[in-house]
Motif scaffolding. Structure first.
Motif, PDB file in Angstrom:
ATOM      1  N   SER A 192      43.840  27.563  36.204  1.00 36.23           N
ATOM      2  CA  SER A 192      43.884  26.320  35.436  1.00 36.23           C
ATOM      3  C   SER A 192      42.923  25.319  36.049  1.00 36.23           C
ATOM      4  O   SER A 192      42.547  25.412  37.220  1.00 36.23           O
ATOM      5  CB  SER A 192      45.304  25.747  35.387  1.00 36.23           C
ATOM      6  N   GLY A 193      42.512  24.361  35.238  1.00 40.22           N
ATOM      7  CA  GLY A 193      41.588  23.330  35.676  1.00 40.22           C
ATOM      8  C   GLY A 193      41.930  22.012  35.007  1.00 40.22           C
ATOM      9  O   GLY A 193      42.975  21.879  34.357  1.00 40.22           O
ATOM     10  N   ASP A 194      41.043  21.054  35.146  1.00 39.34           N
ATOM     11  CA  ASP A 194      41.275  19.698  34.645  1.00 39.34           C
ATOM     12  C   ASP A 194      40.364  19.364  33.477  1.00 39.34           C
ATOM     13  O   ASP A 194      39.227  19.824  33.418  1.00 39.34           O
ATOM     14  CB  ASP A 194      41.020  18.675  35.758  1.00 39.34           C
ATOM     15  N   VAL A 195      40.866  18.533  32.587  1.00 38.69           N
ATOM     16  CA  VAL A 195      40.105  18.019  31.457  1.00 38.69           C
ATOM     17  C   VAL A 195      40.385  16.526  31.344  1.00 38.69           C
ATOM     18  O   VAL A 195      41.521  16.087  31.559  1.00 38.69           O
ATOM     19  CB  VAL A 195      40.505  18.729  30.137  1.00 38.69           C
TER      20      VAL A 195
ATOM     21  N   SER B 122      44.120  19.792  30.168  1.00 42.86           N
ATOM     22  CA  SER B 122      44.182  20.958  31.027  1.00 42.86           C
ATOM     23  C   SER B 122      43.220  22.018  30.520  1.00 42.86           C
ATOM     24  O   SER B 122      42.956  22.111  29.321  1.00 42.86           O
ATOM     25  CB  SER B 122      45.617  21.492  31.022  1.00 42.86           C
ATOM     26  N   ALA B 123      42.701  22.823  31.445  1.00 44.68           N
ATOM     27  CA  ALA B 123      41.872  23.979  31.106  1.00 44.68           C
ATOM     28  C   ALA B 123      42.612  25.224  31.575  1.00 44.68           C
ATOM     29  O   ALA B 123      43.315  25.193  32.585  1.00 44.68           O
ATOM     30  CB  ALA B 123      40.520  23.877  31.798  1.00 44.68           C
ATOM     31  N   TYR B 124      42.445  26.319  30.837  1.00 45.05           N
ATOM     32  CA  TYR B 124      43.201  27.535  31.123  1.00 45.05           C
ATOM     33  C   TYR B 124      42.295  28.745  30.935  1.00 45.05           C
ATOM     34  O   TYR B 124      41.527  28.819  29.972  1.00 45.05           O
ATOM     35  CB  TYR B 124      44.397  27.612  30.170  1.00 45.05           C
ATOM     36  N   LEU B 125      42.408  29.703  31.855  1.00 42.53           N
ATOM     37  CA  LEU B 125      41.636  30.932  31.781  1.00 42.53           C
ATOM     38  C   LEU B 125      42.491  32.086  32.285  1.00 42.53           C
ATOM     39  O   LEU B 125      43.040  32.024  33.383  1.00 42.53           O
ATOM     40  CB  LEU B 125      40.369  30.817  32.635  1.00 42.53           C
ATOM     41  N   ALA B 126      42.618  33.121  31.465  1.00 43.31           N
ATOM     42  CA  ALA B 126      43.320  34.337  31.884  1.00 43.31           C
ATOM     43  C   ALA B 126      42.282  35.388  32.266  1.00 43.31           C
ATOM     44  O   ALA B 126      41.159  35.357  31.765  1.00 43.31           O
ATOM     45  CB  ALA B 126      44.199  34.860  30.749  1.00 43.31           C
ATOM     46  N   ASP B 127      42.657  36.323  33.147  1.00 44.49           N
ATOM     47  CA  ASP B 127      41.678  37.298  33.620  1.00 44.49           C
ATOM     48  C   ASP B 127      41.300  38.350  32.582  1.00 44.49           C
ATOM     49  O   ASP B 127      40.421  39.154  32.819  1.00 44.49           O
ATOM     50  CB  ASP B 127      42.106  37.942  34.932  1.00 44.49           C
ATOM     51  N   ASN B 128      41.922  38.325  31.410  1.00 43.69           N
ATOM     52  CA  ASN B 128      41.508  39.242  30.346  1.00 43.69           C
ATOM     53  C   ASN B 128      40.758  38.491  29.250  1.00 43.69           C
ATOM     54  O   ASN B 128      40.587  38.980  28.150  1.00 43.69           O
ATOM     55  CB  ASN B 128      42.715  39.975  29.756  1.00 43.69           C
TER      56      ASN B 128
ATOM     57  N   ARG C 198      33.753  33.412  44.012  1.00 40.96           N
ATOM     58  CA  ARG C 198      34.330  32.232  43.364  1.00 40.96           C
ATOM     59  C   ARG C 198      33.309  31.616  42.408  1.00 40.96           C
ATOM     60  O   ARG C 198      32.160  31.407  42.770  1.00 40.96           O
ATOM     61  CB  ARG C 198      34.728  31.207  44.413  1.00 40.96           C
ATOM     62  N   ILE C 199      33.747  31.317  41.205  1.00 40.90           N
ATOM     63  CA  ILE C 199      32.911  30.658  40.203  1.00 40.90           C
ATOM     64  C   ILE C 199      33.549  29.308  39.883  1.00 40.90           C
ATOM     65  O   ILE C 199      34.756  29.227  39.654  1.00 40.90           O
ATOM     66  CB  ILE C 199      32.815  31.483  38.899  1.00 40.90           C
ATOM     67  N   VAL C 200      32.739  28.257  39.872  1.00 37.61           N
ATOM     68  CA  VAL C 200      33.185  26.935  39.449  1.00 37.61           C
ATOM     69  C   VAL C 200      32.368  26.566  38.213  1.00 37.61           C
ATOM     70  O   VAL C 200      31.140  26.675  38.236  1.00 37.61           O
ATOM     71  CB  VAL C 200      32.984  25.878  40.556  1.00 37.61           C
ATOM     72  N   VAL C 201      33.048  26.178  37.144  1.00 40.53           N
ATOM     73  CA  VAL C 201      32.390  25.797  35.897  1.00 40.53           C
ATOM     74  C   VAL C 201      32.723  24.333  35.611  1.00 40.53           C
ATOM     75  O   VAL C 201      33.872  23.912  35.766  1.00 40.53           O
ATOM     76  CB  VAL C 201      32.874  26.672  34.717  1.00 40.53           C
TER      77      VAL C 201
ATOM     78  N   ASN D 290      36.584  20.968  34.282  1.00 40.02           N
ATOM     79  CA  ASN D 290      36.126  21.928  35.279  1.00 40.02           C
ATOM     80  C   ASN D 290      37.234  22.924  35.557  1.00 40.02           C
ATOM     81  O   ASN D 290      38.409  22.632  35.336  1.00 40.02           O
ATOM     82  CB  ASN D 290      35.685  21.209  36.567  1.00 40.02           C
ATOM     83  N   ILE D 291      36.826  24.094  36.007  1.00 39.10           N
ATOM     84  CA  ILE D 291      37.772  25.142  36.358  1.00 39.10           C
ATOM     85  C   ILE D 291      37.117  26.023  37.412  1.00 39.10           C
ATOM     86  O   ILE D 291      35.890  26.142  37.457  1.00 39.10           O
ATOM     87  CB  ILE D 291      38.201  25.947  35.109  1.00 39.10           C
ATOM     88  N   GLU D 292      37.935  26.597  38.246  1.00 38.54           N
ATOM     89  CA  GLU D 292      37.474  27.503  39.303  1.00 38.54           C
ATOM     90  C   GLU D 292      38.221  28.822  39.119  1.00 38.54           C
ATOM     91  O   GLU D 292      39.414  28.824  38.853  1.00 38.54           O
ATOM     92  CB  GLU D 292      37.818  26.885  40.654  1.00 38.54           C
TER      93      GLU D 292
END
Length: 148
Positions: free
Chosen positions: A86-89, A102-108, A51-54, A143-145
Motif C-alpha cells: 500500500s502507498g499514499d495518495v 490510498s494506493a494498493y498493489l497486489a503481487d498478481n 525494491r521499486i518506488v513509484v 507513491n508506492i513501494e
C-alpha cells in the motif's frame, strides 16, 4: 538493471555504492478509469536492488474525466503468493482542502489502484462517492513501494 550484491571482501568504493541504487527515471504509464484529456500524467520510478518506488502526479485539466486512476507499473511485482503493498495518495480538487487517499498493489497485478478517503473514513475508487468534484487545476498524486 539487475542487482548484484557486493562480494565478501570486496572493496567498497563510490562506484560500487552508486551502483546499488539507480537514479529516478521517468516512465510512460497507462491509465485506466481516468481519461486525461488536456490534463497530464507524470510518472517516475527508482529501483534499489529488488525494491521499486513509484511516484506519480495526475494533473486534472478542463477535459479530464473519470474516477480515481489505475496506473500501470514500470516493473512487474514479485510473485509472492498473495503479498500486497500500500502507498499514499493526496487529492486536490483544484480549490479548497486536500483529501487523503490510498494506493494498493497486489503481487498478481500489473497496475496500482488508487482510492479516495470518504467523509465516513472509508476508501472508494469513485470520486462522486467520496464527495470530490475535480476541477481544472486539481491533481491526484501518490507513491508506492514494492518488491520486484
Amino acid at each position: 538493471m539487475p542487482y548484484t550484491p557486493p562480494l565478501p571482501g570486496q572493496r567498497i568504493t563510490p562506484a560500487l555504492l552508486a551502483g546499488l541504487s539507480a537514479p529516478w527515471a521517468p516512465y510512460t504509464a497507462t491509465l485506466t478509469g481516468t481519461t486525461i484529456g488536456n490534463g497530464s500524467l507524470v510518472t517516475r520510478y527508482q529501483q534499489a536492488a529488488s525494491r521499486i518506488v513509484v511516484a506519480w502526479t495526475l494533473n486534472w485539466g478542463s477535459t479530464t474525466s473519470g474516477n480515481m486512476p489505475v496506473i500501470s507499473l514500470p516493473v512487474p511485482p514479485a510473485s509472492l503468493g498473495g503479498m500486497r503493498w500500500s502507498g499514499d495518495v493526496t487529492i486536490s480538487r483544484g480549490t479548497g482542502a486536500w483529501r487523503a487517499g490510498s494506493a494498493y498493489l497486489a503481487d498478481n497485478s500489473n497496475s496500482i489502484a488508487t482510492y479516495a478517503l470518504t467523509t465516513a473514513a472509508e476508501i472508494t475508487s469513485s470520486l462522486t462517492t467520496a464527495g470530490i468534484t475535480m476541477q481544472s487545476g486539481g491533481w491526484i498524486q501518490g507513491n508506492i513501494e514494492y518488491e520486484m
